[in-house]
Design an enzyme around this catalytic site. Structure first.
Site, mmCIF file in Angstrom:
data_model
loop_
_atom_site.group_PDB
_atom_site.id
_atom_site.type_symbol
_atom_site.label_atom_id
_atom_site.label_comp_id
_atom_site.label_asym_id
_atom_site.label_seq_id
_atom_site.Cartn_x
_atom_site.Cartn_y
_atom_site.Cartn_z
ATOM 1 N N ASP A 40 88.913 58.033 6.585
ATOM 2 C CA ASP A 40 90.355 57.941 7.328
ATOM 3 C C ASP A 40 90.334 59.861 7.735
ATOM 4 O O ASP A 40 89.552 59.806 7.288
ATOM 5 C CB ASP A 40 90.634 58.458 5.842
ATOM 6 N N ASP A 42 92.955 61.394 9.636
ATOM 7 C CA ASP A 42 94.129 62.888 9.081
ATOM 8 C C ASP A 42 94.139 63.851 7.221
ATOM 9 O O ASP A 42 94.194 62.608 6.096
ATOM 10 C CB ASP A 42 95.393 62.241 8.969
ATOM 11 N N GLU A 87 107.257 55.407 2.586
ATOM 12 C CA GLU A 87 106.221 55.458 2.913
ATOM 13 C C GLU A 87 105.743 55.960 1.135
ATOM 14 O O GLU A 87 104.609 54.968 0.474
ATOM 15 C CB GLU A 87 105.548 56.203 3.281
ATOM 16 N N LYS A 204 95.831 48.506 6.750
ATOM 17 C CA LYS A 204 93.959 49.650 7.164
ATOM 18 C C LYS A 204 92.983 49.197 6.042
ATOM 19 O O LYS A 204 92.395 49.523 5.219
ATOM 20 C CB LYS A 204 93.885 51.354 6.943
HETATM 21 P P1 TMP Z 1 96.731 57.980 8.341
HETATM 22 O O1 TMP Z 1 97.075 58.844 9.021
HETATM 23 O O2 TMP Z 1 96.692 58.226 6.844
HETATM 24 O O3 TMP Z 1 95.925 57.184 8.290
HETATM 25 O O4 TMP Z 1 98.514 57.765 8.417
HETATM 26 C C1 TMP Z 1 98.953 57.794 9.301
HETATM 27 C C2 TMP Z 1 100.158 58.761 9.085
HETATM 28 O O5 TMP Z 1 101.279 59.230 9.781
HETATM 29 C C3 TMP Z 1 101.268 58.306 7.462
HETATM 30 O O6 TMP Z 1 101.448 59.343 6.474
HETATM 31 C C4 TMP Z 1 102.524 58.708 8.578
HETATM 32 C C5 TMP Z 1 102.350 59.642 9.552
HETATM 33 N N1 TMP Z 1 103.146 59.522 10.925
HETATM 34 C C6 TMP Z 1 103.559 60.045 11.084
HETATM 35 O O7 TMP Z 1 103.175 61.717 10.973
HETATM 36 N N2 TMP Z 1 104.402 59.962 12.275
HETATM 37 C C7 TMP Z 1 105.068 58.471 12.959
HETATM 38 O O8 TMP Z 1 105.178 58.628 14.148
HETATM 39 C C8 TMP Z 1 104.599 57.520 12.881
HETATM 40 C C9 TMP Z 1 103.881 56.121 13.050
HETATM 41 C C10 TMP Z 1 103.515 57.691 11.675
#
Ligand code: TMP
Length: 286
Positions: A40, A42, A87, A204
């Site tokens: 992943d 972030d 979430e 994912k």
């Molecule tokens: P990931 O990086 O684990 O794939 O998940 C993306 C994260 O981004 C998820 O926790 C929700 C966040 N997010 C935001 O902070 N802003 C947004 O506009 C969106 C759609 C998601």
């Protein structure tokens, strides 16, 4: 496991040390030609905090600085305040959450599409942002490149931002593939929307890889190191795997989530700004 002292650190938790030892031994035995890495982005490859200060995720990058208008920042934050608790709500099932996540990503993508940013805007926002790769990430990328090990970076964030962060703070090598949500631009270089199907936190998996023969092409590499920071990341590499080492970064709500993370991830790394543990394992395996 005694050969890897980093696994005995105070902030590293392992529910089943025998299993971890066995998987690492098998990976050492099978060597680099059998290995692939799926991570992943972030808060896994990027830091949750840098010297104690919270860093940006790739969505947050768009809310920093002066490139995007205030209405974008306000609405993006309002959407996150509403949807993020959903979430994270442990009382809802993933099936219940999926339509709500699709709604969030749809609204967020529509909002950004109204702002018509350019590639240069993305680069400038990244350069001025607080997004940071973990310490040791450059070594990790360079080592995987030097040993020809494919690295899939799988993110529900924004691909264009991820690529810029990697190019700015490390090197984007040709063994690396970033599967994420990519911006679409018109002839004038202004963003008009997103390419392909959206990737959100709960899809994912292999179905979301548009180039869906990715894992098929790497079939002979059936040892996988999987790295994530959320439970949605656990399904990023479900197919035909012989030895999987699941490494989870637990950055927040440590006390509340530790038990669950230790059930789901083989190795749990608490509140760390580095990739030291992963790199120590790689040094042994390669
Ligand atoms: P990931 O990086 O684990 O794939 O998940 C993306 C994260 O981004 C998820 O926790 C929700 C966040 N997010 C935001 O902070 N802003 C947004 O506009 C969106 C759609 C998601």
């Amino acid at each position: 496991m005694n050969d890897i002292p980093e696994l005995s650190l105070q902030n590293v938790r392992i529910a089943n040390p025998e299993h971890v030892t066995e998987v690492i031994q098998n990976m050492i035995r099978d060597g680099q030609n059998k290995l692939q890495v799926v991570a992943d982005f972030d808060r896994t490859l990027s830091k949750y905090t840098h010297r104690g200060q919270i860093c940006s995720t790739c969505h947050n990058v768009l809310e920093e600085g002066h490139v995007l208008p205030e209405f974008y920042k306000d609405e993006a934050r309002a959407l996150r305040d509403h949807y993020f608790p959903i979430e994270m709500n442990p009382k809802l099932t993933i099936e219940e959450k999926i339509p709500v996540m699709v709604e969030w990503w749809t609204k967020a993508h529509d909002l950004l599409s109204k702002c018509h940013i350019t590639k240069d805007d993305v680069r400038i926002m990244v350069e001025n942002s607080t997004a940071r790769l973990r310490d040791g990430c450059t070594w990790f990328f360079d080592q995987l490149q030097a040993t020809d090990i494919p690295l899939l970076i799988f993110s529900a964030g924004i691909g264009d931002v991820i690529i810029e962060v990697i190019k700015h703070q490390a090197t984007l090598h040709d063994n690396m593939k970033v599967v994420s949500n990519y911006l679409e631009y018109d002839d004038q270089g202004k963003m008009t929307g997103f390419q392909d199907e959206m990737i959100h936190v709960y899809n994912k998996n292999e179905g979301a890889i548009h180039d869906s023969d990715y894992f098929q092409k790497l079939e002979q590499r059936n040892n996988v190191i999987l790295m994530g920071d959320s439970l949605g990341d656990l399904h990023m590499a479900d197919r035909g795997v012989q030895n999987k080492l699941k490494i989870g970064f637990l950055n927040v709500k440590v006390e509340e989530s530790l038990e669950l993370y230790m059930k789901k991830y083989d190795i749990v790394i608490l509140e760390d700004e580095t990739l030291n543990v992963v790199n120590a394992i790689l040094r042994k395996v390669l």
